[in-house]
Design a protein around this motif. Sequence first.
Motif, PDB file in Angstrom:
ATOM      1  N   SER A   1      -6.940   2.327   4.864  1.00  0.00           N
ATOM      2  CA  SER A   1      -5.860   1.346   4.757  1.00  0.00           C
ATOM      3  C   SER A   1      -4.910   1.691   3.619  1.00  0.00           C
ATOM      4  O   SER A   1      -3.691   1.530   3.741  1.00  0.00           O
ATOM      5  CB  SER A   1      -6.437  -0.057   4.550  1.00  0.00           C
ATOM      6  N   ALA A   2      -5.455   2.167   2.498  1.00  0.00           N
ATOM      7  CA  ALA A   2      -4.606   2.544   1.364  1.00  0.00           C
ATOM      8  C   ALA A   2      -3.647   3.660   1.757  1.00  0.00           C
ATOM      9  O   ALA A   2      -2.450   3.618   1.439  1.00  0.00           O
ATOM     10  CB  ALA A   2      -5.476   2.971   0.182  1.00  0.00           C
ATOM     11  N   LYS A   3      -4.151   4.655   2.467  1.00  0.00           N
ATOM     12  CA  LYS A   3      -3.308   5.765   2.899  1.00  0.00           C
ATOM     13  C   LYS A   3      -2.270   5.296   3.920  1.00  0.00           C
ATOM     14  O   LYS A   3      -1.113   5.729   3.904  1.00  0.00           O
ATOM     15  CB  LYS A   3      -4.173   6.873   3.499  1.00  0.00           C
TER      16      LYS A   3
ATOM     17  N   LEU B   1       1.536   7.937  -2.885  1.00  0.00           N
ATOM     18  CA  LEU B   1       0.195   7.380  -3.088  1.00  0.00           C
ATOM     19  C   LEU B   1      -0.487   8.114  -4.226  1.00  0.00           C
ATOM     20  O   LEU B   1      -0.542   9.353  -4.244  1.00  0.00           O
ATOM     21  CB  LEU B   1      -0.635   7.509  -1.806  1.00  0.00           C
ATOM     22  N   TYR B   2      -0.985   7.347  -5.188  1.00  0.00           N
ATOM     23  CA  TYR B   2      -1.749   7.907  -6.298  1.00  0.00           C
ATOM     24  C   TYR B   2      -3.140   7.278  -6.303  1.00  0.00           C
ATOM     25  O   TYR B   2      -3.299   6.107  -5.977  1.00  0.00           O
ATOM     26  CB  TYR B   2      -1.057   7.645  -7.636  1.00  0.00           C
ATOM     27  N   ARG B   3      -4.115   8.080  -6.694  1.00  0.00           N
ATOM     28  CA  ARG B   3      -5.507   7.619  -6.695  1.00  0.00           C
ATOM     29  C   ARG B   3      -6.041   7.604  -8.120  1.00  0.00           C
ATOM     30  O   ARG B   3      -5.919   8.594  -8.849  1.00  0.00           O
ATOM     31  CB  ARG B   3      -6.373   8.525  -5.821  1.00  0.00           C
TER      32      ARG B   3
ATOM     33  N   VAL C   1       2.103   3.255  -4.453  1.00  0.00           N
ATOM     34  CA  VAL C   1       0.838   2.604  -4.109  1.00  0.00           C
ATOM     35  C   VAL C   1      -0.242   3.256  -4.956  1.00  0.00           C
ATOM     36  O   VAL C   1      -0.365   4.486  -4.985  1.00  0.00           O
ATOM     37  CB  VAL C   1       0.510   2.754  -2.613  1.00  0.00           C
ATOM     38  N   LEU C   2      -0.998   2.445  -5.682  1.00  0.00           N
ATOM     39  CA  LEU C   2      -2.101   2.944  -6.508  1.00  0.00           C
ATOM     40  C   LEU C   2      -3.410   2.570  -5.824  1.00  0.00           C
ATOM     41  O   LEU C   2      -3.750   1.395  -5.694  1.00  0.00           O
ATOM     42  CB  LEU C   2      -2.030   2.344  -7.915  1.00  0.00           C
ATOM     43  N   TRP C   3      -4.142   3.575  -5.418  1.00  0.00           N
ATOM     44  CA  TRP C   3      -5.405   3.384  -4.701  1.00  0.00           C
ATOM     45  C   TRP C   3      -6.559   3.542  -5.693  1.00  0.00           C
ATOM     46  O   TRP C   3      -6.707   4.569  -6.335  1.00  0.00           O
ATOM     47  CB  TRP C   3      -5.487   4.419  -3.580  1.00  0.00           C
TER      48      TRP C   3
ATOM     49  N   GLU D   1       0.279  -8.438 -16.514  1.00  0.00           N
ATOM     50  CA  GLU D   1       1.520  -8.421 -17.273  1.00  0.00           C
ATOM     51  C   GLU D   1       2.518  -7.353 -16.863  1.00  0.00           C
ATOM     52  O   GLU D   1       3.721  -7.528 -17.075  1.00  0.00           O
ATOM     53  CB  GLU D   1       1.211  -8.259 -18.769  1.00  0.00           C
ATOM     54  N   SER D   2       2.071  -6.242 -16.323  1.00  0.00           N
ATOM     55  CA  SER D   2       3.013  -5.172 -15.977  1.00  0.00           C
ATOM     56  C   SER D   2       3.964  -5.632 -14.884  1.00  0.00           C
ATOM     57  O   SER D   2       3.554  -6.245 -13.898  1.00  0.00           O
ATOM     58  CB  SER D   2       2.260  -3.925 -15.507  1.00  0.00           C
ATOM     59  N   ARG D   3       5.234  -5.326 -15.062  1.00  0.00           N
ATOM     60  CA  ARG D   3       6.244  -5.682 -14.071  1.00  0.00           C
ATOM     61  C   ARG D   3       6.703  -4.476 -13.253  1.00  0.00           C
ATOM     62  O   ARG D   3       7.639  -4.562 -12.477  1.00  0.00           O
ATOM     63  CB  ARG D   3       7.454  -6.324 -14.764  1.00  0.00           C
ATOM     64  N   ALA D   4       6.048  -3.337 -13.463  1.00  0.00           N
ATOM     65  CA  ALA D   4       6.357  -2.161 -12.656  1.00  0.00           C
ATOM     66  C   ALA D   4       5.954  -2.417 -11.209  1.00  0.00           C
ATOM     67  O   ALA D   4       4.980  -3.124 -10.934  1.00  0.00           O
ATOM     68  CB  ALA D   4       5.625  -0.930 -13.200  1.00  0.00           C
ATOM     69  N   ARG D   5       6.686  -1.829 -10.291  1.00  0.00           N
ATOM     70  CA  ARG D   5       6.442  -2.071  -8.862  1.00  0.00           C
ATOM     71  C   ARG D   5       5.335  -1.135  -8.355  1.00  0.00           C
ATOM     72  O   ARG D   5       5.578  -0.209  -7.592  1.00  0.00           O
ATOM     73  CB  ARG D   5       7.740  -1.914  -8.088  1.00  0.00           C
ATOM     74  N   VAL D   6       4.138  -1.421  -8.837  1.00  0.00           N
ATOM     75  CA  VAL D   6       2.941  -0.679  -8.430  1.00  0.00           C
ATOM     76  C   VAL D   6       2.114  -1.595  -7.541  1.00  0.00           C
ATOM     77  O   VAL D   6       1.644  -2.645  -7.989  1.00  0.00           O
ATOM     78  CB  VAL D   6       2.118  -0.232  -9.650  1.00  0.00           C
ATOM     79  N   PHE D   7       1.930  -1.210  -6.287  1.00  0.00           N
ATOM     80  CA  PHE D   7       1.132  -1.997  -5.354  1.00  0.00           C
ATOM     81  C   PHE D   7      -0.282  -1.421  -5.353  1.00  0.00           C
ATOM     82  O   PHE D   7      -0.511  -0.284  -4.939  1.00  0.00           O
ATOM     83  CB  PHE D   7       1.723  -1.957  -3.948  1.00  0.00           C
ATOM     84  N   VAL D   8      -1.229  -2.205  -5.853  1.00  0.00           N
ATOM     85  CA  VAL D   8      -2.607  -1.749  -6.026  1.00  0.00           C
ATOM     86  C   VAL D   8      -3.418  -2.060  -4.772  1.00  0.00           C
ATOM     87  O   VAL D   8      -3.411  -3.189  -4.283  1.00  0.00           O
ATOM     88  CB  VAL D   8      -3.253  -2.427  -7.248  1.00  0.00           C
ATOM     89  N   VAL D   9      -4.093  -1.050  -4.269  1.00  0.00           N
ATOM     90  CA  VAL D   9      -5.059  -1.238  -3.181  1.00  0.00           C
ATOM     91  C   VAL D   9      -6.417  -0.818  -3.725  1.00  0.00           C
ATOM     92  O   VAL D   9      -6.708   0.369  -3.866  1.00  0.00           O
ATOM     93  CB  VAL D   9      -4.695  -0.407  -1.939  1.00  0.00           C
ATOM     94  N   ALA D  10      -7.231  -1.806  -4.092  1.00  0.00           N
ATOM     95  CA  ALA D  10      -8.554  -1.544  -4.650  1.00  0.00           C
ATOM     96  C   ALA D  10      -9.601  -1.812  -3.582  1.00  0.00           C
ATOM     97  O   ALA D  10      -9.505  -2.795  -2.833  1.00  0.00           O
ATOM     98  CB  ALA D  10      -8.802  -2.422  -5.868  1.00  0.00           C
ATOM     99  N   THR D  11     -10.596  -0.938  -3.497  1.00  0.00           N
ATOM    100  CA  THR D  11     -11.665  -1.119  -2.516  1.00  0.00           C
ATOM    101  C   THR D  11     -12.992  -1.282  -3.243  1.00  0.00           C
ATOM    102  O   THR D  11     -13.205  -0.731  -4.328  1.00  0.00           O
ATOM    103  CB  THR D  11     -11.758   0.076  -1.550  1.00  0.00           C
ATOM    104  N   ALA D  12     -13.874  -2.060  -2.635  1.00  0.00           N
ATOM    105  CA  ALA D  12     -15.206  -2.281  -3.216  1.00  0.00           C
ATOM    106  C   ALA D  12     -16.187  -2.557  -2.089  1.00  0.00           C
ATOM    107  O   ALA D  12     -15.855  -3.255  -1.119  1.00  0.00           O
ATOM    108  CB  ALA D  12     -15.183  -3.448  -4.198  1.00  0.00           C
ATOM    109  N   ASN D  13     -17.368  -1.987  -2.205  1.00  0.00           N
ATOM    110  CA  ASN D  13     -18.413  -2.265  -1.228  1.00  0.00           C
ATOM    111  C   ASN D  13     -19.246  -3.482  -1.623  1.00  0.00           C
ATOM    112  O   ASN D  13     -19.827  -4.148  -0.778  1.00  0.00           O
ATOM    113  CB  ASN D  13     -19.325  -1.039  -1.069  1.00  0.00           C
ATOM    114  N   ASP D  14     -19.295  -3.757  -2.926  1.00  0.00           N
ATOM    115  CA  ASP D  14     -20.087  -4.899  -3.399  1.00  0.00           C
ATOM    116  C   ASP D  14     -19.315  -5.606  -4.503  1.00  0.00           C
ATOM    117  O   ASP D  14     -19.335  -5.187  -5.663  1.00  0.00           O
ATOM    118  CB  ASP D  14     -21.445  -4.431  -3.918  1.00  0.00           C
ATOM    119  N   VAL D  15     -18.623  -6.671  -4.137  1.00  0.00           N
ATOM    120  CA  VAL D  15     -17.774  -7.387  -5.089  1.00  0.00           C
ATOM    121  C   VAL D  15     -18.604  -8.172  -6.101  1.00  0.00           C
ATOM    122  O   VAL D  15     -18.105  -8.558  -7.162  1.00  0.00           O
ATOM    123  CB  VAL D  15     -16.806  -8.319  -4.336  1.00  0.00           C
TER     124      VAL D  15
END
Length: 514
Positions: free
Chosen positions: A282-284, A294-296, A328-330, A362-376
Amino acid sequence: MPNGAETKARVESYLLARIPFVSIRTVERARVLDVLGELTREKQLDVLVHTLSQGLRDLRTRTVISEDKSLLSALDLAGEWFQTRSNLTIVFTDVQHLSDDNDISRRFADLAALAEDHGGCIVIITSDPVWSTLQRMGMSVRLDLPDFDEMHQAIREFLRPYTTDIRIEWSPADYEQAASILAGVTKTEALNILATFVVKKEITTADLVELSRAKDSIFSELSGIERVQLRPGDYEVGGLAGLKHWLDRKRDLLTMDLRDRGIRAPRGVLLVGVPGCGKSLSAKTIASDWQLPLYRLDMGSVLGAYVGQSEKRMREALATADTVAPCVLWIDEIEKGLAGSGTDSTGVTTRLVGQFLYWLQESRARVFVVATANDVRSLPQELLRSGRFDDMFFVDLPEPDERREIISIYLRKYLRTAVEPALVDELVRISEGFAGSDIQSAVTEICHEAIRIGDDNVGEDYYLKCFRNVVPLARSAPEKVEEIRQLRDRAIPASGRTRVAADQPAASRRVVLG
């Protein structure tokens, strides 16, 4: 007020007040000289500029005062002139080694004292810190990279002379998007990129994508995060209709000017759920569909062996993400880096969590974060609080209609012949409990055989055999899948299906829309 205008106002006040020493911290020397040039003309100031390439020259008339280009020679001449000329300002642009106590720093301190006695002023343009003793003799001002308003103005002023000579398709909204994209680069870099468009004799809306690519090439070697190369048209996620619909509604907001509403651009999503069901893909796909780089960020690689190393790496990574925005920051398997807050004896994890949360909030840069986790459950609860990520989605094993879509995607992608609908129906039935990665594995095996003997020669039995040979996680470790599924009520279903609120009795539970 745009940062350029604010810096100009402060420098003007310092020069008119005859502050003996002024340091201007910036990476944009040319932009500072433009500001000083404007002040020289507007206020009729007597300003000389020293560069290693041109020596000393008058900033207003551009006449050469001294052809000796050495810094030491310029310092000697400045000392002589301060004693014979009043209200003189001398700007030094190529000065190094001013961050500590050394011979050059002391020479400047002596010159600043002389300037103070005769109403003179020294201006240093540097990107490095200044020796504290020297800095305390005057004032300091910082010129940051152009903000949205200044970049927007610079783009319009640069393109205005070409409006009658070339075709410019950009609407006002396109100009705003261009300014948003070019945030984080210097004014010179931005105008150089635009110049490459001008030589084509036309500027189209498609060039907005090229803006992102050109900017990305400038920062391709930055450390802290890894650039993920995407192949156009290579990413398609089956199912996850709810997540897709949510993303469609957020896309345009990422580059819009939202300041009049007092809100920031969308911050990102946290994807949790069963492994192999499309979280990383989904991030890609988001980056590919939104046409953003896309940055990881690998949270595991952030952790260092030495004191302070982890925090430094995290700080550098997040600063790099702000610089390359919009992007997009993955963050894959975010729990690996942020789990255990409050339990590690060194406190490293707690500090990393604090750093990340502060940036996320606080950051106002337009970085859309896509974080993944198997166990929240292993993540710190403060990360899950509202206002961190925009939403949290649960990615479950695909239902029959979703498996049909996923199977069709991979059959279409890997094979060169059509598959009968009846066979697809059977594959959907056999793949009960499969994750998306299981389906991909089965179709890949079919593809290998098709390459070996030809697509038309692969029989239906082989299709069924490849799918039956897969042992999905739901069968090999059903307890693990059920354990992960206990988190479903804490997140929005990525499938878009309705879910039942867990806090209501079974007979009276209300339906909650994802």
